[in-house]
Design an enzyme around this catalytic site. Structure first.
Site, PDB file in Angstrom:
ATOM      1  N   ARG A 251     -15.294  -3.395   0.526  1.00  0.00           N
ATOM      2  CA  ARG A 251     -15.247  -4.592   1.330  1.00  0.00           C
ATOM      3  C   ARG A 251     -16.297  -4.594   2.432  1.00  0.00           C
ATOM      4  NH1 ARG A 251      -8.914  -4.322   2.580  1.00  0.00           N
ATOM      5  NH2 ARG A 251      -8.904  -2.517   1.212  1.00  0.00           N
TER       6      ARG A 251
ATOM      7  N   ASP B 196     -22.847  -1.461   2.539  1.00  0.00           N
ATOM      8  CA  ASP B 196     -22.797  -1.304   3.998  1.00  0.00           C
ATOM      9  C   ASP B 196     -23.457  -0.001   4.442  1.00  0.00           C
ATOM     10  OD1 ASP B 196     -20.749   0.270   2.914  1.00  0.00           O
ATOM     11  OD2 ASP B 196     -19.205  -0.392   4.299  1.00  0.00           O
TER      12      ASP B 196
ATOM     13  N   ASP C  30     -23.830   7.073   2.416  1.00  0.00           N
ATOM     14  CA  ASP C  30     -23.433   8.311   3.082  1.00  0.00           C
ATOM     15  C   ASP C  30     -23.831   9.475   2.168  1.00  0.00           C
ATOM     16  OD1 ASP C  30     -22.095   9.780   5.113  1.00  0.00           O
ATOM     17  OD2 ASP C  30     -20.213   9.718   4.014  1.00  0.00           O
TER      18      ASP C  30
ATOM     19  N   ASP D 197     -14.954  -0.814   8.571  1.00  0.00           N
ATOM     20  CA  ASP D 197     -13.637  -0.602   9.185  1.00  0.00           C
ATOM     21  C   ASP D 197     -13.364   0.843   9.587  1.00  0.00           C
ATOM     22  OD1 ASP D 197     -13.425   0.285   6.381  1.00  0.00           O
ATOM     23  OD2 ASP D 197     -11.321   0.604   6.890  1.00  0.00           O
TER      24      ASP D 197
ATOM     25  N   ARG E  58     -13.362  -4.538  11.458  1.00  0.00           N
ATOM     26  CA  ARG E  58     -14.368  -5.183  10.611  1.00  0.00           C
ATOM     27  C   ARG E  58     -14.960  -6.409  11.303  1.00  0.00           C
ATOM     28  NH1 ARG E  58     -14.089  -3.077   5.334  1.00  0.00           N
ATOM     29  NH2 ARG E  58     -12.037  -2.421   4.655  1.00  0.00           N
TER      30      ARG E  58
HETATM   31  P1  5GP Z   1     -20.777   7.682  -0.140  1.00  0.00           P
HETATM   32  O1  5GP Z   1     -20.263   7.595  -1.531  1.00  0.00           O
HETATM   33  O2  5GP Z   1     -22.231   7.318   0.003  1.00  0.00           O
HETATM   34  O3  5GP Z   1     -20.489   9.008   0.514  1.00  0.00           O
HETATM   35  O4  5GP Z   1     -19.893   6.715   0.688  1.00  0.00           O
HETATM   36  C1  5GP Z   1     -20.249   5.472   1.012  1.00  0.00           C
HETATM   37  C2  5GP Z   1     -19.041   4.745   1.563  1.00  0.00           C
HETATM   38  O5  5GP Z   1     -18.288   5.577   2.471  1.00  0.00           O
HETATM   39  C3  5GP Z   1     -19.511   3.587   2.370  1.00  0.00           C
HETATM   40  O6  5GP Z   1     -19.722   2.467   1.578  1.00  0.00           O
HETATM   41  C4  5GP Z   1     -18.361   3.413   3.319  1.00  0.00           C
HETATM   42  O7  5GP Z   1     -17.359   2.660   2.692  1.00  0.00           O
HETATM   43  C5  5GP Z   1     -17.855   4.817   3.555  1.00  0.00           C
HETATM   44  N1  5GP Z   1     -18.431   5.326   4.810  1.00  0.00           N
HETATM   45  C6  5GP Z   1     -19.451   6.202   4.955  1.00  0.00           C
HETATM   46  N2  5GP Z   1     -19.733   6.394   6.249  1.00  0.00           N
HETATM   47  C7  5GP Z   1     -18.881   5.610   6.931  1.00  0.00           C
HETATM   48  C8  5GP Z   1     -18.689   5.340   8.337  1.00  0.00           C
HETATM   49  O8  5GP Z   1     -19.368   5.866   9.232  1.00  0.00           O
HETATM   50  N3  5GP Z   1     -17.717   4.444   8.650  1.00  0.00           N
HETATM   51  C9  5GP Z   1     -16.937   3.835   7.703  1.00  0.00           C
HETATM   52  N4  5GP Z   1     -16.010   3.005   8.112  1.00  0.00           N
HETATM   53  N5  5GP Z   1     -17.097   4.057   6.382  1.00  0.00           N
HETATM   54  C10 5GP Z   1     -18.066   4.931   6.012  1.00  0.00           C
HETATM   55 MG    MG Z   2     -18.640   0.837   1.233  1.00  0.00          MG
END
Ligand code: 5GP
Ligand code: MG
Length: 177
Positions: free
Chosen positions: A44, A101, A104, A160, A166
């Protein structure tokens, strides 16, 4: 939920708007105006970013959404990613711009990119608002990144913490009390 944390401002609404303007200029000139572009938001967290971004695009665009969930600890490189909501659109032959968004570790995006690639789009590009390069475990070829940020947990502008924050118009780092 009690306020056992505070949010330290990191990116103001004005800074975000300026950067989204610049991204839209680049995206407008990158894609051919051929009626073949579909902008896909990863739910989202991308919903506010994609809303602001598509309103600055002068290309004819379709908009669709996909939702993924990841399981396992974020430090686990074998993390599982599952599709909770798939696209309505058949993307074969289309130019797909995937809007995220935050990148990570990169696991979510690489899973979704692999899935979409099996559907034979003409192009598959990524525009992510935020990136935490120090956290990367899987390399992501994102053509557009809004901001590179340090390894801090951020909220706001669609993003969020436990489904709250959000609706904050700016992005800030969560500081636990
Ligand atoms: P990845 O698979 O790249 O580790 O994770 C990406 C997802 O983790 C992002 O789309 C997001 O939903 C969540 N995420 C990563 N860092 C953050 C953060 O600092 N805050 C929040 N709320 N979600 C995060
Ligand atoms: Mg995400």
């Amino acid at each position: 939920m009690s306020a056992d944390y505070t949010v330290r401002p990191m990116l103001s609404a004005a800074e975000i708007a300026t950067r989204v303007d610049a991204l839209a200029v680049e995206i407008n000139s990158y894609f051919e105006p051929t009626e073949n572009l579909i902008v896909v938001g990863l739910l989202r967290g991308s919903f506010i970013f994609i809303a602001d971004l598509v309103r600055r695009l002068s290309l004819p665009v379709e908009v669709d959404f996909i939702e993924a969930a990841s399981y396992g600890s974020s430090t686990q490189s074998s993390r599982q990613v599952r599709i909770l909501k798939d696209l309505h659109t058949t993307v074969e032959g289309l130019d797909v711009l995937l809007v995220e968004d935050i990148v990570d570790t990169g696991h979510t995006l690489s899973h979704v990119l692999r899935l979409l690639a099996t559907r034979h789009p003409n192009r598959l590009e990524v525009c992510a608002l935020l990136s935490k390069p120090s956290r990367r475990e899987e390399e992501i070829d994102a053509r557009w990144i809004g901001f590179e940020i340090p390894d801090e947990f951020v909220v706001g502008y669609g993003i969020d913490y436990a489904q709250r924050n959000r609706n904050m118009p700016y992005i800030g780092a969560v500081e636990f009390a």
